[in-house]
Enzyme design. Structure first.
Site, mmCIF file in Angstrom:
data_model
loop_
_atom_site.group_PDB
_atom_site.id
_atom_site.type_symbol
_atom_site.label_atom_id
_atom_site.label_comp_id
_atom_site.label_asym_id
_atom_site.label_seq_id
_atom_site.Cartn_x
_atom_site.Cartn_y
_atom_site.Cartn_z
ATOM 1 N N GLU A 407 -83.910 -119.984 47.902
ATOM 2 C CA GLU A 407 -82.910 -119.352 47.029
ATOM 3 C C GLU A 407 -81.614 -119.006 47.774
ATOM 4 O O GLU A 407 -80.988 -117.988 47.536
ATOM 5 C CB GLU A 407 -83.479 -118.074 46.380
ATOM 6 C CG GLU A 407 -84.870 -118.190 45.800
ATOM 7 C CD GLU A 407 -84.954 -119.172 44.637
ATOM 8 O OE1 GLU A 407 -83.931 -119.758 44.268
ATOM 9 O OE2 GLU A 407 -86.054 -119.342 44.099
ATOM 10 N N GLY A 408 -81.220 -119.894 48.666
ATOM 11 C CA GLY A 408 -80.055 -119.635 49.514
ATOM 12 C C GLY A 408 -80.510 -118.903 50.763
ATOM 13 O O GLY A 408 -81.197 -117.880 50.673
#
Length: 596
Positions: A407-408
């Site tokens: 998620e990043g």
């Protein structure tokens, strides 16, 4: 009437930087409704009775077991809480969504599969699909008949998603887009039925497509052999003139970035909830082992340094719960005011969640790093056995590591935190600059002599000073670098750390204040955990403040700034040795994580 904007939130995103939390607006685990608790118990039972007993099969890549469990989860309603009722879902609040993620996290391999399916594999369609697309796919997703996946990353553009090389070209007959390229690290790829794939139309317009597994030209690559989460599927997707009907464009052509970035926000807060659940599970297994393992003729749980570890793990879970449920509570307060029958209800909902993009990134970074600490101590308490596969610590340690990348990466999320705060300040959405000026005027005039009183006065003073420190240092960095501050990544990272710790400190304190107000002396354990956390957190805030100060000032200016930092960071220390003993004893006595 369509507005395309959610109701104005009572608590604006990033608002915690400028104003004290109003306890009535802070949602905590103690505020769970009876329905919340029943669903949490359902998820807990499902995990204990169905998921955990099948973990070894999933570790060996028996994905028929995984598909069967996803169907059973759907039958229980655990896979459709974010899907509107009109399409077969339960359409429940984000607290419920996080509670399920929290409870399913006892086995990270399946939690990853479930999270990808119900989150990034489903929500692009929920928020951006047209009516025809929703009618076609969502009921089957809600029922567990088809599994979703999300294909954004590429070998050369992991964090830099907009630099993707995948291309889409309209076919000669105008009926299909032909997609070419390769997507990497796609969760659920081996058995997913529907992929949200991002590609650039004509090499320029970044766009999302709904791609079914049987579309001609789509090939699933070999399973990746991973460090952790081995019970999940991770494969590349190869697109070779993959034929995607034009009606399967998701959202608007050239607006794929809106889908990508907004869906990752949701993934971040749910990942945080999963990390908290994984930490609680690791803590409870650590307690059990420490109580039965003997050294020098007594259980190792009798030793002070082991108790210190148990206490720190418990504090991590307590603070993690506080930030996760405070964040989703703010979202739910906005989402509850949206008219679900409005034609733009999903757009309003998306914007309501987007309001808390900074808080979502904070949750993701803080909780993933907390989990890494907890599982590291899990291994340490097990000692030699912690390094052996047949004991639970080894798998937990490997499985946790991915969360700082998912998620990043945490580095990207730190840049998001600082960048969003600065962007909102410059646009006038966040009155950051006036607040910085007030703090600078206040600290330059010397100590005020004012002292807080009432319950938890010292603790409230620490959090208030942490906020002042953050504003002071942000102001100093802004004066030095002006518009080029976002290019100073080390400084932005340190500022992000101060913002993260401030939010965690205040969330923890607000939860404890509510417990004190409702339970009085029964909240002693919560007070102890809060005092321990505030002590270690303020040390991090002070270290980050010194780092930035030394980078933006020198000579007399630096000395003056450091004197102010020392003054704001100073507080009478709590007896953290005794506090950790108190916390650990409670965990050892009960054999589990407990706040009461």
């Amino acid at each position: 009437m369509s507005t395309t904007a959610p109701p104005k939130p009572r608590i604006p995103g990033c608002g915690f930087l400028l104003q004290d939390a109003k306890l009535a607006d802070v949602f905590t685990p103690e505020d769970f409704s009876e329905q919340h608790r029943l669903i949490a118990q359902t998820a807990d039972d499902f995990c204990n009775n169905e998921i955990v007993p099948n973990a070894d099969k999933m570790e060996r890549k028996d994905f028929s077991v995984t598909r069967d469990l996803l169907k059973k989860a759907a039958d229980l309603g655990l896979a459709s809480v974010d899907i509107p009722e009109a399409y077969g879902g339960l359409e429940m609040d984000k607290v419920t969504s996080c509670l399920i993620a929290d409870r399913i996290a006892k086995y990270a391999g399946f939690a990853t599969t479930w999270g990808a399916h119900t989150g990034i594999g489903t929500l692009p369609l929920v928020f951006f699909g047209n009516e025809q697309q929703k009618q076609k796919y969502l009921p089957k997703i809600a029922a567990g008949e088809i599994v979703g996946a999300y294909a954004l990353s590429e070998a050369t553009s992991g964090s830099d998603a907009l630099n993707c090389r995948a291309r889409a070209q309209l076919s000669a007959d105008g009926k299909h887009y032909l997609l070419n390229g390769e997507k990497m690290w796609i969760t659920n790829a081996a058995f997913a039925d529907l992929f949200t794939v991002f590609a650039k139309i004509d090499g320029e317009k970044f766009t999302a497509f709904l791609v079914e597994k049987n579309f001609p030209g789509l090939t699933i690559g070999k399973e990746e052999h991973k460090l952790g989460i081995r019970g999940s599927s991770t494969c590349p997707l190869i697109l070779n003139d993959c034929q995607v009907p034009v009606e399967n464009i998701l959202g608007e052509i050239g607006r794929g970035h809106v889908i990508a970035f907004n869906i990752l926000n949701v993934g971040r807060f749910k990942l945080g909830a999963s990390a908290v659940g994984g930490s609680r599970n690791a803590l409870e297994q650590t307690i059990a082992y420490a109580k039965q393992r003997k050294a020098f003729n007594k259980p190792i749980s009798d030793f002070g340094l082991i108790r210190e570890k148990l206490a720190n793990q418990a504090v991590g879970v307590y603070v993690g719960e506080s930030i996760v449920y405070r964040t989703v509570g703010m979202m739910d307060s906005v989402l509850s005011e949206i008219d679900k029958s409005a034609p733009d209800a999903m757009t309003q909902a998306r914007k309501g969640i987007e309001e808390y993009a900074v808080e979502c990134s904070i949750v993701k970074v803080w909780a993933s790093e907390m989990l890494d600490y907890v599982v590291d101590e899990f291994v340490q308490v097990y000692a030699g056995y912690g390094f052996v596969e047949e004991y639970p610590a080894e798998r937990a340690y490997r499985d946790a590591r991915i969360n700082r990348i998912f998620e990043g990466t945490n580095e990207i999320n730190r840049m998001i935190i600082t960048g969003f705060v600065l962007k909102r300040a410059m646009s006038g959405q966040l009155a950051l600059l006036p607040a910085i000026k007030r703090v600078m005027d206040e600290v330059m005039s010397g100590p005020s002599g004012e002292e807080l009183d009432g319950p938890l006065a010292a603790e409230r003073g620490i959090v208030a000073n942490a906020k002042k420190l953050g504003l002071l240092i942000a102001g100093a960095a802004s004066q030095k670098y002006m518009q080029t501050l976002p290019d100073q990544q080390e400084i932005c990272g340190a500022l992000a750390d101060m913002i993260i710790e401030t939010y965690a400190m205040e969330s923890c304190l607000a939860r404890t204040q509510k417990l004190v107000a409702s339970r009085g002396d029964a909240a002693k354990l919560a007070i102890a955990m809060t005092q321990v956390y505030l002590t270690q957190s303020m040390e991090k805030v002070e270290a980050a403040a010194k780092k930035v100060s030394a980078a933006v000032a020198e000579g007399d200016m630096l000395r003056t700034q450091l004197a102010i930092v020392r003054r704001l960071a100073k507080f009478e220390p709590f007896n953290t040795v005794a506090l950790r003993q108190q916390i650990a004893l409670r965990m050892i006595d009960t054999g589990k994580y407990q706040v009461e």
